[in-house]
Design an enzyme around this catalytic site. Structure first.
Site, PDB file in Angstrom:
ATOM      1  N   ASP A 229       0.832  -1.214   0.000  1.00 19.43           N
ATOM      2  CA  ASP A 229       0.000   0.000   0.000  1.00 19.43           C
ATOM      3  C   ASP A 229       0.866   1.264   0.000  1.00 19.43           C
ATOM      4  O   ASP A 229       1.831   1.360   0.755  1.00 19.43           O
ATOM      5  CB  ASP A 229      -0.869   0.058   1.261  1.00 19.43           C
ATOM      6  CG  ASP A 229      -1.744  -1.162   1.463  1.00 19.43           C
ATOM      7  OD1 ASP A 229      -1.322  -2.273   1.104  1.00 19.43           O
ATOM      8  OD2 ASP A 229      -2.850  -1.012   2.013  1.00 19.43           O
ATOM      9  N   HIS A 231      -1.086   4.439  -0.521  1.00 18.07           N
ATOM     10  CA  HIS A 231      -2.112   5.307   0.069  1.00 18.07           C
ATOM     11  C   HIS A 231      -1.844   6.806  -0.087  1.00 18.07           C
ATOM     12  O   HIS A 231      -1.842   7.564   0.885  1.00 18.07           O
ATOM     13  CB  HIS A 231      -2.314   4.974   1.555  1.00 18.07           C
ATOM     14  CG  HIS A 231      -3.269   3.833   1.764  1.00 18.07           C
ATOM     15  ND1 HIS A 231      -4.579   3.870   1.312  1.00 18.07           N
ATOM     16  CD2 HIS A 231      -3.121   2.633   2.375  1.00 18.07           C
ATOM     17  CE1 HIS A 231      -5.180   2.743   1.630  1.00 18.07           C
ATOM     18  NE2 HIS A 231      -4.315   1.964   2.257  1.00 18.07           N
ATOM     19  N   ASP A 258      -4.113  -0.484  -3.307  1.00 20.36           N
ATOM     20  CA  ASP A 258      -4.252   0.658  -2.383  1.00 20.36           C
ATOM     21  C   ASP A 258      -3.229   1.759  -2.693  1.00 20.36           C
ATOM     22  O   ASP A 258      -2.424   2.152  -1.857  1.00 20.36           O
ATOM     23  CB  ASP A 258      -4.177   0.224  -0.914  1.00 20.36           C
ATOM     24  CG  ASP A 258      -5.489  -0.381  -0.421  1.00 20.36           C
ATOM     25  OD1 ASP A 258      -6.354  -0.692  -1.266  1.00 20.36           O
ATOM     26  OD2 ASP A 258      -5.664  -0.535   0.797  1.00 20.36           O
ATOM     27  N   ASP A 261      -6.291   7.123  -1.539  1.00 24.81           N
ATOM     28  CA  ASP A 261      -7.055   7.307  -0.295  1.00 24.81           C
ATOM     29  C   ASP A 261      -6.130   7.523   0.903  1.00 24.81           C
ATOM     30  O   ASP A 261      -4.993   7.086   0.922  1.00 24.81           O
ATOM     31  CB  ASP A 261      -8.000   6.129  -0.002  1.00 24.81           C
ATOM     32  CG  ASP A 261      -9.314   6.212  -0.755  1.00 24.81           C
ATOM     33  OD1 ASP A 261      -9.659   7.320  -1.207  1.00 24.81           O
ATOM     34  OD2 ASP A 261     -10.002   5.194  -0.877  1.00 24.81           O
ATOM     35  N   ARG A 262      -6.705   8.195   1.907  1.00 20.69           N
ATOM     36  CA  ARG A 262      -6.006   8.526   3.163  1.00 20.69           C
ATOM     37  C   ARG A 262      -4.955   9.616   2.934  1.00 20.69           C
ATOM     38  O   ARG A 262      -5.103  10.714   3.400  1.00 20.69           O
ATOM     39  CB  ARG A 262      -5.382   7.289   3.808  1.00 20.69           C
ATOM     40  CG  ARG A 262      -6.409   6.232   4.177  1.00 20.69           C
ATOM     41  CD  ARG A 262      -6.571   6.165   5.663  1.00 20.69           C
ATOM     42  NE  ARG A 262      -7.547   5.195   6.090  1.00 20.69           N
ATOM     43  CZ  ARG A 262      -8.338   5.347   7.157  1.00 20.69           C
ATOM     44  NH1 ARG A 262      -8.258   6.447   7.866  1.00 20.69           N
ATOM     45  NH2 ARG A 262      -9.188   4.431   7.498  1.00 20.69           N
ATOM     46  N   ASN A 290      -8.516  -2.987  -2.076  1.00 18.35           N
ATOM     47  CA  ASN A 290      -9.897  -2.682  -1.664  1.00 18.35           C
ATOM     48  C   ASN A 290     -10.197  -1.182  -1.760  1.00 18.35           C
ATOM     49  O   ASN A 290     -11.361  -0.783  -1.852  1.00 18.35           O
ATOM     50  CB  ASN A 290     -10.176  -3.188  -0.237  1.00 18.35           C
ATOM     51  CG  ASN A 290      -9.275  -2.552   0.800  1.00 18.35           C
ATOM     52  OD1 ASN A 290      -8.053  -2.610   0.702  1.00 18.35           O
ATOM     53  ND2 ASN A 290      -9.867  -1.943   1.818  1.00 18.35           N
ATOM     54  N   HIS A 291      -9.147  -0.332  -1.780  1.00 10.51           N
ATOM     55  CA  HIS A 291      -9.383   1.117  -1.901  1.00 10.51           C
ATOM     56  C   HIS A 291      -9.487   1.588  -3.356  1.00 10.51           C
ATOM     57  O   HIS A 291      -9.757   2.770  -3.576  1.00 10.51           O
ATOM     58  CB  HIS A 291      -8.310   1.910  -1.151  1.00 10.51           C
ATOM     59  CG  HIS A 291      -8.636   2.066   0.304  1.00 10.51           C
ATOM     60  ND1 HIS A 291      -9.319   3.155   0.803  1.00 10.51           N
ATOM     61  CD2 HIS A 291      -8.425   1.234   1.349  1.00 10.51           C
ATOM     62  CE1 HIS A 291      -9.493   2.996   2.114  1.00 10.51           C
ATOM     63  NE2 HIS A 291      -8.958   1.844   2.463  1.00 10.51           N
ATOM     64  N   HIS A 339      -3.754  -8.410  -3.028  1.00 14.90           N
ATOM     65  CA  HIS A 339      -3.768  -7.307  -2.065  1.00 14.90           C
ATOM     66  C   HIS A 339      -4.128  -7.784  -0.665  1.00 14.90           C
ATOM     67  O   HIS A 339      -3.450  -7.467   0.318  1.00 14.90           O
ATOM     68  CB  HIS A 339      -4.758  -6.226  -2.506  1.00 14.90           C
ATOM     69  CG  HIS A 339      -4.839  -5.112  -1.506  1.00 14.90           C
ATOM     70  ND1 HIS A 339      -3.803  -4.225  -1.316  1.00 14.90           N
ATOM     71  CD2 HIS A 339      -5.795  -4.782  -0.594  1.00 14.90           C
ATOM     72  CE1 HIS A 339      -4.121  -3.389  -0.340  1.00 14.90           C
ATOM     73  NE2 HIS A 339      -5.322  -3.703   0.105  1.00 14.90           N
ATOM     74  N   ARG A 387     -12.249  -6.696  10.177  1.00 12.26           N
ATOM     75  CA  ARG A 387     -12.684  -5.538   9.398  1.00 12.26           C
ATOM     76  C   ARG A 387     -14.183  -5.520   9.141  1.00 12.26           C
ATOM     77  O   ARG A 387     -14.731  -4.510   8.714  1.00 12.26           O
ATOM     78  CB  ARG A 387     -11.981  -5.531   8.041  1.00 12.26           C
ATOM     79  CG  ARG A 387     -10.489  -5.443   8.117  1.00 12.26           C
ATOM     80  CD  ARG A 387      -9.888  -5.641   6.727  1.00 12.26           C
ATOM     81  NE  ARG A 387      -8.444  -5.770   6.774  1.00 12.26           N
ATOM     82  CZ  ARG A 387      -7.588  -4.769   6.664  1.00 12.26           C
ATOM     83  NH1 ARG A 387      -8.024  -3.549   6.507  1.00 12.26           N
ATOM     84  NH2 ARG A 387      -6.289  -4.988   6.703  1.00 12.26           N
ATOM     85  N   HIS A 414      -2.196  -4.697   2.479  1.00 12.20           N
ATOM     86  CA  HIS A 414      -3.495  -4.483   3.147  1.00 12.20           C
ATOM     87  C   HIS A 414      -3.430  -4.134   4.632  1.00 12.20           C
ATOM     88  O   HIS A 414      -4.377  -3.587   5.172  1.00 12.20           O
ATOM     89  CB  HIS A 414      -4.336  -5.752   2.933  1.00 12.20           C
ATOM     90  CG  HIS A 414      -5.797  -5.655   3.219  1.00 12.20           C
ATOM     91  ND1 HIS A 414      -6.578  -4.555   2.901  1.00 12.20           N
ATOM     92  CD2 HIS A 414      -6.655  -6.547   3.781  1.00 12.20           C
ATOM     93  CE1 HIS A 414      -7.833  -4.787   3.240  1.00 12.20           C
ATOM     94  NE2 HIS A 414      -7.907  -5.980   3.777  1.00 12.20           N
TER      95      HIS A 414
END
Length: 485
Positions: A229, A231, A258, A261-262, A290-291, A339, A387, A414
């Site tokens: 990730d 991010h 990923d 995001d964030r 997943n993002h 991922h 999660r 992840h």
């Protein structure tokens, strides 16, 4: 039956441990805080505060399923404890379950009618649910939907004479262009929309032609570098390239999902990765995380950032292109990359993954969902996901999957890890995470893994975060969610 004296000492000891847990939480040591809250709960399970506090720590680690369970327990212990509903509402919200969140915030308001904070959050939640209902009402059925790409002709977009940024000459993305674009991004300059469209539309064509599981051949004596990730942490991505070289045919990379995001430089990250892929398709491989999905991008900042830096059309275009990303990679028929993780059933073959129709938003169950969302667990068998999506799987599950498919190793991402990586399941599974000091607060290192053929032994390199301009994580995120961070 325990004596009153014992009960009293348990209660006071639990309170001491809770105070230690609170200190760990303040220091962003959320895993340690969870362990301490657990000890306090074992001594006194009838204190709703302990359950609600542990719920909040789970939320910080993105373990929303566990956060909902703990908040529900706090409510069972004390149905008038407003924090229980508040914590559960926040966890539902983080999962994009606005309607469930609304019910909990309404309950907070009933318990605390004069609390201005509760009133504000309830109003924001009502607004979010109304927006959701409106979007559902005007949405077109999948079968009738046209690609936004069909309505874009980047050739007709004029580039103003005063634009001094990177330019693509003709249809070919060159290394010089990518380097100039990255330099512009470092200086917080934007890429012209014409060239951004060109890159993203070229990516769409390239990705649509790929299978859901991509086989990568690494010749003897050659390397592949795998990153987890990122991010939206663009300055840390640049640092990876400084430490390990730019992507090229001789120095290929796999980014394991990923990308966005964030972090608040997600547009810069995705355009950089896409541009390298356009420049040389075998220089960089990209897997879906997943993002890379509408529901996550709506909540965690990418959608807002795209709207701010590019346009509404790009929001739709990125959503469509993310649906084209492959789900898994295998190098030299020996190392398997996804991922998230493995599956709720045994016997899944690589051919089953190749056969997944991936051109959609991630479903809430099934192979595609589990690839994107699952996590390993230290004990055998399978369990519910912390999660609230996917599952947890043990070393025995990993071992059987590898045997069934004649593979040696699973590499996944992840999950944030203190050292940037973790080796589990008797050395058969490695997690790699490449966003150091995640969200500017976790204090973790980042890592990448170099695999050299023919033996493909993982050589793990760790690195620390580098400074970035003063734009906070989640700066473009849904206002509503930022209240809970």
């Amino acid at each position: 039956m325990p004596s009153m004296e014992n009960e009293g000492s348990n209660v006071s000891r639990a309170e001491e441990i809770k105070n230690q847990a609170n200190e760990a939480f303040k220091a962003h040591k959320y895993g340690q805080a969870i362990d301490l809250y657990t000890q306090a709960i074992e001594l006194n399970s009838q204190n709703a505060v302990y359950w609600a506090n542990r719920s909040f720590a789970h939320t910080k680690l993105e373990e929303y399923g566990s956060a909902i369970q703990d908040a529900t327990k706090a409510i069972e212990v004390d149905p008038k404890y407003s924090k229980g509903y508040y914590r559960r509402g926040a966890a539902y919200l983080a999962m994009g379950k606005f309607k469930e969140a609304l019910k909990d915030f309404q309950q907070v308001k009933r318990i605390c009618p004069n609390d201005p904070d509760a009133t504000k959050k309830l109003k924001e939640c009502e607004k979010a649910v109304m927006k959701l209902k409106f979007e559902e009402a005007i949405s077109v059925p999948e079968s009738e939907r046209h690609s936004v790409a069909d309505s874009i002709d980047y050739h007709t977009i004029d580039v103003e004479p005063q634009y001094s940024g990177a330019r693509i000459e003709g249809d070919v993305v060159t290394l010089d262009f990518v380097k100039k674009m990255m330099d512009d991004f470092k200086n917080q300059k934007c890429l012209h929309k014409r060239y951004a469209f060109q890159i993203v539309l070229q990516m769409r064509e390239m990705l649509r032609a790929l299978p859901s599981l991509v086989d990568i051949n690494v010749p003897d004596g050659c390397l592949l570098t795998v990153c987890g990730d990122v991010h939206g942490q663009f300055y840390d991505l640049i640092n990876i390239f400084e430490l390990n070289g730019l992507p090229s045919e001789e120095n290929p990379y796999l980014f394991n999902g990923d990308f966005v995001d964030r972090g608040s430089f997600s547009v810069e990250v995705i355009l950089t990765l896409f541009a390298f892929k356009c420049m040389c398709p075998s220089a960089i491989y990209l897997a879906r995380g997943n993002h890379e999905s509408k529901s996550m991008n709506k909540i965690y900042g990418f959608e807002g950032e795209v709207r701010s830096k590019l346009s509404e059309t790009f929001v739709e275009l990125f959503a469509e292109v993310f649906c084209c990303l492959p789900l898994a990679h295998v190098i030299n028929q020996k190392v398997f990359f996804v991922h998230g993780g493995l599956f709720s059933v045994d016997g899944v073959k690589l051919s089953d993954i190749r056969a997944i129709d991936r051109f959609c938003e991630p479903p809430e169950e099934g192979l595609m969902c589990e690839i994107l969302w699952s996590d390993p667990q230290p004990y055998p068998g399978r369990g519910p996901s912390k999660r609230g999506v996917g599952l947890s799987f043990g070393g025995d599950v990993t071992k059987r999957f590898l045997q069934d498919n004649n593979l040696d190793l699973v590499v996944r991402s992840h999950e944030v890890k203190d050292e940037g990586y973790e080796i589990e399941h008797d050395g058969k599974l490695i997690t790699v995470f490449s966003a150091p000091n995640y969200c500017d607060q976790m204090g973790n290192k980042g890592a990448f893994i170099r695999f050299e053929a023919p033996d493909l032994k993982p050589n793990i390199v760790t690195f620390s975060a580098v400074p970035h301009p003063d734009v906070k994580p989640m700066a473009y995120a849904n206002n509503f969610l930022r209240m809970f961070q």
